[in-house]
Enzyme design. Sequence first.
Site, PDB file in Angstrom:
ATOM      1  N   LYS A  14      58.852  65.172  -6.134  1.00 37.11           N
ATOM      2  CA  LYS A  14      60.213  64.958  -6.641  1.00 37.11           C
ATOM      3  C   LYS A  14      60.413  65.767  -7.926  1.00 37.11           C
ATOM      4  CE  LYS A  14      60.580  60.496  -4.416  1.00 37.11           C
ATOM      5  NZ  LYS A  14      60.303  59.053  -4.442  1.00 37.11           N
TER       6      LYS A  14
ATOM      7  N   GLN B 299      59.146  54.427  -8.580  1.00 36.79           N
ATOM      8  CA  GLN B 299      58.387  54.661  -7.348  1.00 36.79           C
ATOM      9  C   GLN B 299      57.785  53.348  -6.852  1.00 36.79           C
ATOM     10  OE1 GLN B 299      58.208  57.728  -5.714  1.00 36.79           O
ATOM     11  NE2 GLN B 299      57.267  56.512  -4.099  1.00 36.79           N
TER      12      GLN B 299
ATOM     13  N   ASP C 244      68.541  55.833  -5.965  1.00 40.77           N
ATOM     14  CA  ASP C 244      67.876  55.428  -4.720  1.00 40.77           C
ATOM     15  C   ASP C 244      68.776  54.515  -3.884  1.00 40.77           C
ATOM     16  OD1 ASP C 244      65.453  56.514  -4.053  1.00 40.77           O
ATOM     17  OD2 ASP C 244      64.249  55.151  -5.280  1.00 40.77           O
TER      18      ASP C 244
END
Length: 283
Positions: A51, A95, A118
Amino acid sequence: MTILDGKALSDKSKQQLKNEVETLKQKGLTPGLAVILVGLDPASQTYVNSKEKACEAIGIYSKKITMNEDISEEKLLETIKELNEDESIHGILVQLPLPKHIDSAKVLEAIIPQKDVDGFHEYNVGKLVTGNETFVPCTPLGVMKILEEYGINPVGLDACVVGRSNIVGKPMMNLLLNAGATVTITHSKTKDLKAHTLRADLLVVGIGRPNFITADMVKEGAVVIDVGINRLENGKLTGDVDFEEVSKKASFITPVPGGVGPMTIAMLLHNTVRAAKFAKGSC
Ligand code: NAP
């Protein structure tokens, strides 16, 4: 049969985003993404590094925050609060999975919805369910972009989603429903899975079981989207669909690797740029 080339589409999307970021920078706006990694899980480290690299490649400012496995929930929440207030950061990603002593739901809710790139915050989940503009989880959003790119219109299609996770199956169901498909969602407790998959004009599978969907479970001419990523003992990556056999029946199919996977990161970048534009009121 047409292969749905997610890798090519991801490259194209990233190039478009790179151009957009350049224009934003000229106007004094550099999109920023903060990624928080707790602990040393190798898979999570790999995801976070890719990422970070993807951000750098298109000019997004990325801030990686690594924390020890035994960090307290309080300290993590404090860090998120600081990032919520940091004007150079437009998107925040934690994460997953987090260590067991940390309440993941509480952590995801601590990210302000405007920086929730997200799309996991309940506010954004609610907006997706009600069919309003919002940040959508990156993997199912990537699936929708693939369908759009190849001119596959979900309106009126019988769609079957296999898997009901909050990250893949449920948002996928909502996106397809909002797009006009008739959606059935199935899971490990579904009584006769094959009866449902066989009816599907559009089959989306995300369960984490290598080659689980076999040709006898797929309708002739169906569009098949394989979200699964499974590493076999020989190190090879494979999806949840038996690609070799199912591709003989499908009209369109995603490969693994090179299908949905690359789109996930492209959509994270897309959401981050969008968040930056929202923050500056230019979108
Ligand atoms: P998850 O949270 O473990 O959820 C798996 C889902 O599959 C659950 O809803 C489960 O049902 C269902 N399931 C399991 N076995 C089944 C069976 N035999 N028949 C029907 N349904 C079954 O996994 P996830 O996070 O959604 O990930 C799913 C897969 O997608 C994994 O391979 C993962 O690596 C991959 N993935 C890929 C990307 C990408 O970028 N391409 C992103 C995220 C995930 P229950 O709810 O009843 O347990």
